[in-house]
Design a protein around this motif. Structure first.
Motif, PDB file in Angstrom:
ATOM      1  N   ALA A   1       0.852  -1.189   0.000  1.00 29.46           N
ATOM      2  CA  ALA A   1       0.000   0.000   0.000  1.00 29.46           C
ATOM      3  C   ALA A   1       0.889   1.242   0.000  1.00 29.46           C
ATOM      4  CB  ALA A   1      -0.901   0.026   1.224  1.00 29.46           C
ATOM      5  N   ALA A   2       0.249   2.380  -0.219  1.00 29.70           N
ATOM      6  CA  ALA A   2       0.899   3.659   0.041  1.00 29.70           C
ATOM      7  C   ALA A   2       0.665   3.989   1.508  1.00 29.70           C
ATOM      8  CB  ALA A   2       0.322   4.741  -0.854  1.00 29.70           C
ATOM      9  N   TYR A   3       1.730   4.333   2.197  1.00 26.48           N
ATOM     10  CA  TYR A   3       1.652   4.630   3.630  1.00 26.48           C
ATOM     11  C   TYR A   3       1.776   6.135   3.836  1.00 26.48           C
ATOM     12  CZ  TYR A   3       1.843  -0.282   4.888  1.00 26.48           C
ATOM     13  OH  TYR A   3       1.535  -1.615   5.055  1.00 26.48           O
ATOM     14  N   PHE A   4       0.856   6.672   4.625  1.00 30.85           N
ATOM     15  CA  PHE A   4       0.780   8.112   4.858  1.00 30.85           C
ATOM     16  C   PHE A   4       0.965   8.424   6.337  1.00 30.85           C
ATOM     17  CE2 PHE A   4      -0.741   9.371   0.689  1.00 30.85           C
ATOM     18  CZ  PHE A   4      -1.325   8.199   0.207  1.00 30.85           C
ATOM     19  N   CYS A   5       1.755   9.449   6.591  1.00 34.71           N
ATOM     20  CA  CYS A   5       1.942   9.957   7.933  1.00 34.71           C
ATOM     21  C   CYS A   5       0.887  11.028   8.210  1.00 34.71           C
ATOM     22  CB  CYS A   5       3.346  10.553   8.038  1.00 34.71           C
ATOM     23  SG  CYS A   5       3.735  11.342   9.599  1.00 34.71           S
ATOM     24  N   ASN A   6       0.420  11.072   9.441  1.00 36.96           N
ATOM     25  CA  ASN A   6      -0.589  12.041   9.847  1.00 36.96           C
ATOM     26  C   ASN A   6      -0.209  12.615  11.206  1.00 36.96           C
ATOM     27  OD1 ASN A   6      -3.161  12.272  11.770  1.00 36.96           O
ATOM     28  ND2 ASN A   6      -3.756  12.933   9.723  1.00 36.96           N
ATOM     29  N   ALA A   7      -0.457  13.907  11.372  1.00 41.74           N
ATOM     30  CA  ALA A   7      -0.202  14.539  12.667  1.00 41.74           C
ATOM     31  C   ALA A   7      -1.262  15.582  12.948  1.00 41.74           C
ATOM     32  CB  ALA A   7       1.179  15.191  12.689  1.00 41.74           C
ATOM     33  N   ASP A   8      -1.587  15.746  14.224  1.00 47.66           N
ATOM     34  CA  ASP A   8      -2.514  16.805  14.609  1.00 47.66           C
ATOM     35  C   ASP A   8      -1.963  17.508  15.842  1.00 47.66           C
ATOM     36  OD1 ASP A   8      -4.038  14.067  15.790  1.00 47.66           O
ATOM     37  OD2 ASP A   8      -3.894  15.734  17.199  1.00 47.66           O
ATOM     38  N   GLY A   9      -2.412  18.724  16.038  1.00 47.65           N
ATOM     39  CA  GLY A   9      -1.936  19.478  17.188  1.00 47.65           C
ATOM     40  C   GLY A   9      -2.372  20.917  17.105  1.00 47.65           C
ATOM     41  N   LEU A  10      -1.492  21.808  17.565  1.00 46.23           N
ATOM     42  CA  LEU A  10      -1.766  23.236  17.589  1.00 46.23           C
ATOM     43  C   LEU A  10      -0.673  23.994  16.842  1.00 46.23           C
ATOM     44  CD1 LEU A  10      -2.744  23.593  21.362  1.00 46.23           C
ATOM     45  CD2 LEU A  10      -4.294  23.585  19.413  1.00 46.23           C
ATOM     46  N   ILE A  11      -1.080  25.021  16.111  1.00 49.26           N
ATOM     47  CA  ILE A  11      -0.129  25.864  15.392  1.00 49.26           C
ATOM     48  C   ILE A  11      -0.414  27.325  15.707  1.00 49.26           C
ATOM     49  CG2 ILE A  11      -1.563  25.913  13.312  1.00 49.26           C
ATOM     50  CD1 ILE A  11       1.089  25.962  11.694  1.00 49.26           C
ATOM     51  N   ASP A  12       0.652  28.090  15.854  1.00 44.03           N
ATOM     52  CA  ASP A  12       0.527  29.516  16.170  1.00 44.03           C
ATOM     53  C   ASP A  12       0.258  30.295  14.894  1.00 44.03           C
ATOM     54  OD1 ASP A  12       2.691  31.898  17.967  1.00 44.03           O
ATOM     55  OD2 ASP A  12       0.749  32.122  16.994  1.00 44.03           O
ATOM     56  N   VAL A  13      -0.935  30.877  14.825  1.00 41.54           N
ATOM     57  CA  VAL A  13      -1.300  31.689  13.673  1.00 41.54           C
ATOM     58  C   VAL A  13      -1.504  33.123  14.155  1.00 41.54           C
ATOM     59  CG1 VAL A  13      -2.926  32.033  11.778  1.00 41.54           C
ATOM     60  CG2 VAL A  13      -2.399  29.723  12.552  1.00 41.54           C
ATOM     61  N   GLY A  14      -0.528  33.969  13.905  1.00 41.57           N
ATOM     62  CA  GLY A  14      -0.638  35.360  14.311  1.00 41.57           C
ATOM     63  C   GLY A  14      -0.820  35.544  15.795  1.00 41.57           C
ATOM     64  N   GLY A  15      -0.195  34.685  16.584  1.00 43.01           N
ATOM     65  CA  GLY A  15      -0.283  34.798  18.028  1.00 43.01           C
ATOM     66  C   GLY A  15      -1.449  34.048  18.634  1.00 43.01           C
ATOM     67  N   SER A  16      -2.211  33.369  17.808  1.00 45.01           N
ATOM     68  CA  SER A  16      -3.356  32.594  18.274  1.00 45.01           C
ATOM     69  C   SER A  16      -3.135  31.122  17.940  1.00 45.01           C
ATOM     70  CB  SER A  16      -4.629  33.099  17.597  1.00 45.01           C
ATOM     71  OG  SER A  16      -5.726  32.276  17.930  1.00 45.01           O
ATOM     72  N   TRP A  17      -3.309  30.244  18.957  1.00 43.21           N
ATOM     73  CA  TRP A  17      -3.121  28.829  18.724  1.00 43.21           C
ATOM     74  C   TRP A  17      -4.380  28.251  18.083  1.00 43.21           C
ATOM     75  CZ3 TRP A  17       1.468  26.618  18.931  1.00 43.21           C
ATOM     76  CH2 TRP A  17       2.471  27.196  19.727  1.00 43.21           C
ATOM     77  N   GLN A  18      -4.169  27.567  16.966  1.00 41.81           N
ATOM     78  CA  GLN A  18      -5.276  26.940  16.255  1.00 41.81           C
ATOM     79  C   GLN A  18      -4.947  25.477  16.007  1.00 41.81           C
ATOM     80  OE1 GLN A  18      -6.381  29.099  12.723  1.00 41.81           O
ATOM     81  NE2 GLN A  18      -6.339  31.090  13.752  1.00 41.81           N
ATOM     82  N   THR A  19      -5.980  24.649  15.927  1.00 41.68           N
ATOM     83  CA  THR A  19      -5.760  23.234  15.673  1.00 41.68           C
ATOM     84  C   THR A  19      -5.360  23.003  14.219  1.00 41.68           C
ATOM     85  OG1 THR A  19      -8.075  22.864  15.172  1.00 41.68           O
ATOM     86  CG2 THR A  19      -7.407  22.551  17.463  1.00 41.68           C
ATOM     87  N   PHE A  20      -4.596  21.957  13.981  1.00 38.35           N
ATOM     88  CA  PHE A  20      -4.234  21.585  12.608  1.00 38.35           C
ATOM     89  C   PHE A  20      -4.230  20.069  12.486  1.00 38.35           C
ATOM     90  CE2 PHE A  20      -0.093  19.554  12.711  1.00 38.35           C
ATOM     91  CZ  PHE A  20       0.426  19.935  13.938  1.00 38.35           C
ATOM     92  N   THR A  21      -4.396  19.606  11.270  1.00 39.45           N
ATOM     93  CA  THR A  21      -4.188  18.212  10.889  1.00 39.45           C
ATOM     94  C   THR A  21      -3.427  18.225   9.584  1.00 39.45           C
ATOM     95  OG1 THR A  21      -6.234  17.474  11.932  1.00 39.45           O
ATOM     96  CG2 THR A  21      -5.266  16.022  10.289  1.00 39.45           C
ATOM     97  N   SER A  22      -2.317  17.507   9.537  1.00 45.42           N
ATOM     98  CA  SER A  22      -1.496  17.476   8.334  1.00 45.42           C
ATOM     99  C   SER A  22      -1.254  16.048   7.875  1.00 45.42           C
ATOM    100  CB  SER A  22      -0.146  18.152   8.605  1.00 45.42           C
ATOM    101  OG  SER A  22      -0.302  19.538   8.784  1.00 45.42           O
ATOM    102  N   TRP A  23      -1.053  15.916   6.577  1.00 45.63           N
ATOM    103  CA  TRP A  23      -0.765  14.622   5.954  1.00 45.63           C
ATOM    104  C   TRP A  23       0.537  14.717   5.175  1.00 45.63           C
ATOM    105  CZ3 TRP A  23      -3.680  10.227   6.565  1.00 45.63           C
ATOM    106  CH2 TRP A  23      -4.957  10.382   7.129  1.00 45.63           C
ATOM    107  N   GLY A  24       1.274  13.637   5.137  1.00 47.21           N
ATOM    108  CA  GLY A  24       2.431  13.536   4.270  1.00 47.21           C
ATOM    109  C   GLY A  24       2.000  13.160   2.867  1.00 47.21           C
ATOM    110  N   GLN A  25       2.978  13.116   1.976  1.00 47.78           N
ATOM    111  CA  GLN A  25       2.683  12.837   0.572  1.00 47.78           C
ATOM    112  C   GLN A  25       2.563  11.343   0.292  1.00 47.78           C
ATOM    113  OE1 GLN A  25       5.655  13.403   1.763  1.00 47.78           O
ATOM    114  NE2 GLN A  25       6.982  11.848   0.841  1.00 47.78           N
TER     115      GLN A  25
END
Length: 123
Positions: free
Chosen positions: A91-115
């Motif tokens: 199969a194709a294997y994908f990495c995934n991560a979630d957490g918080l990212i600082d956007v202009g001084g405000s922490w926001q949730t994120f979810t990212s995927w690898g290629q």
């Protein structure tokens, strides 16, 4: 934005081993959960294993006893050690991560995927 880059895929014979790596990069962020998913041709993407920031892990039944997920929080990295590989692990294997990212001084949730990185078990 948090970028994830996977490596370590390839072609291996049944019974062989591979180690996948995934490293996150970007601006100010804090990672919570990390995971590996896979998607075979014609099938839906499925969760293979995940791991929390504290190191608690979970595996899909089909890989229990063969795969090991681990992470290095200092390196923002997650790994998947795969042993006893079977043709059905192809199969194709994908990495995934979630957490918080600082956007202009405000922490926001994120979810990212690898290629994605291809794992092929054949021979």
């Amino acid at each position: 934005q948090v970028q994830l880059v996977e490596s370590g895929g390839g072609l291996v014979q049944p019974g062989g081993s591979l180690r996948l790596s995934c490293v996150a990069s970007g601006s100010q962020f804090k990672i919570n959960g990390m995971a590996w998913y896979r998607q075979a041709p014609g099938k839906e993407r499925e969760l293979v294993a995940d791991i929390t920031a504290r190191g608690t892990w979970n595996y899909v039944d089909s890989v229990k006893g063969r795969f090991t997920i681990s992470r290095d929080n200092a390196k923002n990295a997650v790994y998947l050690e795969m042993n006893g590989l079977k043709s059905e692990d192809t199969a194709a294997y994908f990495c995934n991560a979630d957490g918080l990212i600082d956007v202009g001084g405000s922490w926001q949730t994120f979810t990212s995927w690898g290629q994605g990185t291809q794992v092929t078990v054949s021979g």
